[in-house]
Design an enzyme around this catalytic site. Structure first.
Site, PDB file in Angstrom:
ATOM      1  N   GLY A  27      -1.120  -2.171  12.089  1.00 48.14           N
ATOM      2  CA  GLY A  27      -0.316  -1.611  13.177  1.00 48.14           C
ATOM      3  C   GLY A  27      -0.863  -2.111  14.508  1.00 48.14           C
ATOM      4  CG  HIS A  28       0.260  -0.016  18.033  1.00 47.76           C
ATOM      5  ND1 HIS A  28       0.795   1.106  17.441  1.00 47.76           N
ATOM      6  CD2 HIS A  28       1.252  -0.572  18.754  1.00 47.76           C
ATOM      7  CE1 HIS A  28       2.060   1.221  17.797  1.00 47.76           C
ATOM      8  NE2 HIS A  28       2.369   0.224  18.595  1.00 47.76           N
ATOM      9  CB  VAL A  29      -6.017  -0.862  16.131  1.00 52.62           C
ATOM     10  CG1 VAL A  29      -7.439  -1.394  16.236  1.00 52.62           C
ATOM     11  CG2 VAL A  29      -5.811   0.286  17.109  1.00 52.62           C
ATOM     12  CE  LYS A  45      -6.825  13.794  19.487  1.00 55.17           C
ATOM     13  NZ  LYS A  45      -7.214  12.377  19.566  1.00 55.17           N
ATOM     14  N   GLY A  89      -4.051  -1.779   7.104  1.00 56.35           N
ATOM     15  CA  GLY A  89      -3.250  -1.224   8.206  1.00 56.35           C
ATOM     16  C   GLY A  89      -3.195  -2.228   9.337  1.00 56.35           C
TER      17      GLY A  89
HETATM   18  P1  NAD Z   1      -0.384   2.402  13.924  1.00 57.39           P
HETATM   19  O1  NAD Z   1       0.423   3.574  13.497  1.00 57.39           O
HETATM   20  O2  NAD Z   1       0.154   1.449  14.917  1.00 57.39           O
HETATM   21  O3  NAD Z   1      -0.767   1.524  12.635  1.00 57.39           O
HETATM   22  C1  NAD Z   1      -1.154   2.061  11.414  1.00 57.39           C
HETATM   23  C2  NAD Z   1      -0.657   1.122  10.323  1.00 57.39           C
HETATM   24  O4  NAD Z   1      -1.181   1.584   9.083  1.00 57.39           O
HETATM   25  C3  NAD Z   1       0.882   1.118  10.192  1.00 57.39           C
HETATM   26  O5  NAD Z   1       1.341  -0.219  10.213  1.00 57.39           O
HETATM   27  C4  NAD Z   1       1.118   1.793   8.838  1.00 57.39           C
HETATM   28  O6  NAD Z   1       2.250   1.279   8.164  1.00 57.39           O
HETATM   29  C5  NAD Z   1      -0.172   1.448   8.097  1.00 57.39           C
HETATM   30  N1  NAD Z   1      -0.496   2.306   6.962  1.00 57.39           N
HETATM   31  C6  NAD Z   1      -0.321   3.644   6.821  1.00 57.39           C
HETATM   32  N2  NAD Z   1      -0.752   4.057   5.614  1.00 57.39           N
HETATM   33  C7  NAD Z   1      -1.235   2.947   4.979  1.00 57.39           C
HETATM   34  C8  NAD Z   1      -1.817   2.705   3.694  1.00 57.39           C
HETATM   35  N3  NAD Z   1      -1.992   3.691   2.830  1.00 57.39           N
HETATM   36  N4  NAD Z   1      -2.210   1.450   3.388  1.00 57.39           N
HETATM   37  C9  NAD Z   1      -2.021   0.435   4.262  1.00 57.39           C
HETATM   38  N5  NAD Z   1      -1.468   0.609   5.486  1.00 57.39           N
HETATM   39  C10 NAD Z   1      -1.072   1.836   5.828  1.00 57.39           C
HETATM   40  O7  NAD Z   1      -1.795   2.998  14.395  1.00 57.39           O
HETATM   41  P2  NAD Z   1      -2.882   2.308  15.319  1.00 57.39           P
HETATM   42  O8  NAD Z   1      -2.650   2.698  16.723  1.00 57.39           O
HETATM   43  O9  NAD Z   1      -3.003   0.865  14.960  1.00 57.39           O
HETATM   44  O10 NAD Z   1      -4.197   3.066  14.841  1.00 57.39           O
HETATM   45  C11 NAD Z   1      -4.778   2.789  13.582  1.00 57.39           C
HETATM   46  C12 NAD Z   1      -5.951   3.738  13.358  1.00 57.39           C
HETATM   47  O11 NAD Z   1      -6.928   3.558  14.385  1.00 57.39           O
HETATM   48  C13 NAD Z   1      -5.567   5.226  13.398  1.00 57.39           C
HETATM   49  O12 NAD Z   1      -6.367   5.919  12.481  1.00 57.39           O
HETATM   50  C14 NAD Z   1      -5.913   5.643  14.827  1.00 57.39           C
HETATM   51  O13 NAD Z   1      -6.212   7.005  14.906  1.00 57.39           O
HETATM   52  C15 NAD Z   1      -7.134   4.788  15.085  1.00 57.39           C
HETATM   53  N6  NAD Z   1      -7.374   4.482  16.498  1.00 57.39           N
HETATM   54  C16 NAD Z   1      -6.375   3.936  17.255  1.00 57.39           C
HETATM   55  C17 NAD Z   1      -6.627   3.620  18.592  1.00 57.39           C
HETATM   56  C18 NAD Z   1      -5.560   3.007  19.473  1.00 57.39           C
HETATM   57  O14 NAD Z   1      -5.858   2.691  20.625  1.00 57.39           O
HETATM   58  N7  NAD Z   1      -4.336   2.794  18.992  1.00 57.39           N
HETATM   59  C19 NAD Z   1      -7.890   3.867  19.144  1.00 57.39           C
HETATM   60  C20 NAD Z   1      -8.891   4.408  18.332  1.00 57.39           C
HETATM   61  C21 NAD Z   1      -8.606   4.712  17.004  1.00 57.39           C
END
Ligand code: NAD
Length: 361
Positions: free
Chosen positions: A189-191, A87, A187
């Site tokens: 977001g993207h995932v 990392k 949450g």
């Molecule tokens: P993202 O930033 O697109 O989405 C995160 C969402 O969580 C946002 O919409 C944000 O508003 C919301 N959020 C933040 N604090 C919150 C709370 N207290 N209560 C409710 N919602 C809240 O991130 P992502 O890419 O969707 O990733 C989500 C998680 O999965 C992260 O922890 C990331 O490390 C992990 N992850 C992501 C990927 C990937 O490919 N994007 C892969 C593996 C792991």
């Protein structure tokens, strides 16, 4: 170097977590201050994202990169990928301090690792940043599809979480259908949003929460999910709690409140303390699908890009998360240990076995 006041403490941290190498990158001309942590390369080159974050101290930055790089070793190992764990972090505000020169300079430091470390996007970095790094080194992945890369990892990450969720459902209910099951996705977001789509297609009842209220309303409407206030999620009875926002949401306080049978989500480091909270969940009878086992879809997407990307192969590798999760849950039951301990055991055994192969000729 003022990290925790002594250089010994850096070495003791490396020894405690088993790291191979740490590279401190400094370039006053561009303002670059970064750390590349290579945890283990037994299985292959160390692959991990580059996070840009305004850390409060150098000690906090070091501790974050050490913890995250070790988790990458375990994530790759348990999912059968030929990758090691690494990392990188760049200290700074990604909105204010990021620019082409800084990223290209960082790319030069990666180039100097001669392939021992490969990076990708993470919090505070994006595909455009990877293009800048790519101008200096080939050791970067997660490039946009438009230039031959694997593109957005989030749909693949969501599919992996879904496969892990199904494996946990199978363990508990005897069949792996999500139809009629109630899932809270924290949450979206993207995932999270991609996961909500899959779950609704599978006829699950889905509750969603997010601190972004506009997004919450939009996603609820789009997929027919029920929006709940983010501070109320632990009051809802559900079959599955799926943390897809940030880490450490599974802690003593929330475990006492949780009314669910399964935890399965994408967030990294969901357990505030692996040992304590892994055990607490076991005692409470909540099945935990370990985060690093089931959220490997993003890593698999990058791995596929390195191997010559095809969508089909990426999906196949991601679907294997089902079996990987089943194996963890079986070992946990057979040995009466928490699921996170079981996952660690399997991941460590593969590395130990391959180490023997490599030392034998
Ligand atoms: P993202 O930033 O697109 O989405 C995160 C969402 O969580 C946002 O919409 C944000 O508003 C919301 N959020 C933040 N604090 C919150 C709370 N207290 N209560 C409710 N919602 C809240 O991130 P992502 O890419 O969707 O990733 C989500 C998680 O999965 C992260 O922890 C990331 O490390 C992990 N992850 C992501 C990927 C990937 O490919 N994007 C892969 C593996 C792991």
């Amino acid at each position: 170097m003022p990290l925790q006041n002594s250089t010994e403490s850096i070495f003791s941290q490396l020894e405690a977590l088993g790291h191979k190498k740490i590279v401190f990158c400094s370039d006053p001309d561009t303002g670059l201050r970064a750390i590349i942590a290579i945890h283990d390369t037994t299985l292959g080159p160390a692959l991990g994202g580059t996070r840009m974050w305004a850390y409060k101290s150098e000690a906090e930055a070091l501790s974050d990169v050490l913890r995250l790089s070790k988790a990458m070793t375990y994530k790759a190992s348990i999912n059968g990928l030929n990758l090691g764990g690494g990392k990188a972090i760049i200290i700074g505000d990604s909105h204010r301090d990021k620019n082409e020169a800084l990223l290209r300079k960082f790319g030069r430091f990666i180039k100097n690792q001669n392939g021992e470390f490969i990076t990708a996007e993470d919090v505070g970095t994006n595909p455009r940043d990877m293009e800048y790094i790519r101008m200096e080194t080939q050791y970067v992945t997660g490039m946009p599809e438009s230039i031959g890369g694997s593109g957005d990892p989030a749909p693949v990450a969501a599919l992996g979480v879904f496969m892990g969720m199904k494996a946990a459902v199978k363990e508990l209910y005897g069949n792996d259908s999500l139809a009629g099951k109630t899932v809270i996705v924290q949450g979206i977001g993207h995932v999270g949003e991609n996961l909500v789509k899959i779950l609704r297609d599978e006829k699950a009842k889905v509750y969603i929460s997010d601190i972004n209220e506009d997004l919450l309303r939009q996603v609820a409407k789009k997929y027919g999910a029920e929006a709940i206030a983010h501070n109320n999620i632990f009051d809802i009875d559900a079959d599955i709690y799926s943390p897809c926002a940030m880490g450490a949401t599974v802690n003593t306080q929330t475990i006492n409140k949780l009314n669910c049978a399964i935890i399965a989500g994408s967030a990294n480091n969901q357990l505030e303390d692996e040992q304590v909270h892994g055990q607490m969940l076991r005692e409470k009878g909540i099945l935990f699908a370990p985060d690093y086992v089931i959220n490997a879809g993003g890593l698999i997407n990058c791995y596929s890009e390195l191997m010559g990307f095809t969508k089909k192969r990426t999906m196949q590798l991601t679907e294997n998360i089902y079996e990987a999760t089943r194996n963890v849950l079986k070992l946990s039951k057979a040995e009466n240990i928490s699921s996170i301990e079981a996952a660690n055991k399997i991941a460590e055994k593969r590395i130990a076995d391959i180490k023997k192969v490599k030392s034998s000729y």
